[in-house]
Design an enzyme around this catalytic site. Sequence first.
Site, PDB file in Angstrom:
ATOM      1  N   LYS A 189       2.230   2.555   2.296  1.00  0.00           N
ATOM      2  CA  LYS A 189       1.869   3.305   3.506  1.00  0.00           C
ATOM      3  C   LYS A 189       2.901   3.001   4.577  1.00  0.00           C
ATOM      4  O   LYS A 189       3.282   1.853   4.792  1.00  0.00           O
ATOM      5  CB  LYS A 189       0.514   2.831   4.051  1.00  0.00           C
ATOM      6  CG  LYS A 189      -0.738   3.381   3.430  1.00  0.00           C
ATOM      7  CD  LYS A 189      -1.937   2.880   4.271  1.00  0.00           C
ATOM      8  CE  LYS A 189      -3.263   3.408   3.784  1.00  0.00           C
ATOM      9  NZ  LYS A 189      -4.390   2.919   4.601  1.00  0.00           N
ATOM     10  N   LYS A 237       0.820  -1.223   0.000  1.00  0.00           N
ATOM     11  CA  LYS A 237       0.000   0.000   0.000  1.00  0.00           C
ATOM     12  C   LYS A 237       0.849   1.266   0.000  1.00  0.00           C
ATOM     13  O   LYS A 237       0.328   2.370   0.017  1.00  0.00           O
ATOM     14  CB  LYS A 237      -0.907   0.024   1.238  1.00  0.00           C
ATOM     15  CG  LYS A 237      -1.855  -1.155   1.372  1.00  0.00           C
ATOM     16  CD  LYS A 237      -2.872  -0.834   2.470  1.00  0.00           C
ATOM     17  CE  LYS A 237      -3.282  -2.043   3.239  1.00  0.00           C
ATOM     18  NZ  LYS A 237      -4.172  -1.694   4.357  1.00  0.00           N
TER      19      LYS A 237
END
Length: 134
Positions: free
Chosen positions: A47, A45
């Site tokens: 992230k 992701k």
Amino acid sequence: MRKVITYGTFDLLHYGHINLLKRAKELGDYLIVCVSTDEFNWNEKKKKSYFTYEQRKALLESIRYVDLVIPEETWEQKRNDIHEYHIDTFVIGDDWKGKFDYLKDEGCEVIYIPRTPEISTSQIKAELNNGKKE
Ligand code: C2G
């Protein structure tokens, strides 16, 4: 016992996450939260969460709606999770609408819940960085 599962990063836990978990629990008797590991977050992701997996897991385990927290390590594990944990209902925010309909083939109900507007982890980070909020 109706079992519900949901997946996510749940970083900087906020009331949007809590609304989702509350509504997910209302759909059954037992709620499993599959929280993204730090590696999954970064590799899949892009992230980098503020809190580590262990910290995010501990926070989720403290929520009254949550019965079990397990790690999310791959996109593909959902099919297996549904069978391994005998899941009746898969729930996730409607920003993912349509993305997990294939789980119905596993005999699992798939429900997309409206996101809580005006709050997100990225918005929290941005406002703190811009000094908008002390
Ligand atoms: N959410 C919400 N309202 C918000 C913010 C988040 O309802 N204002 C919901 C999301 O829709 C999701 C859950 O809270 O169902 C967790 O959000 P994230 O941590 O952003 O999860 P995400 O990165 O979307 O990961 O395999 C699925 C992924 O792991 C989902």
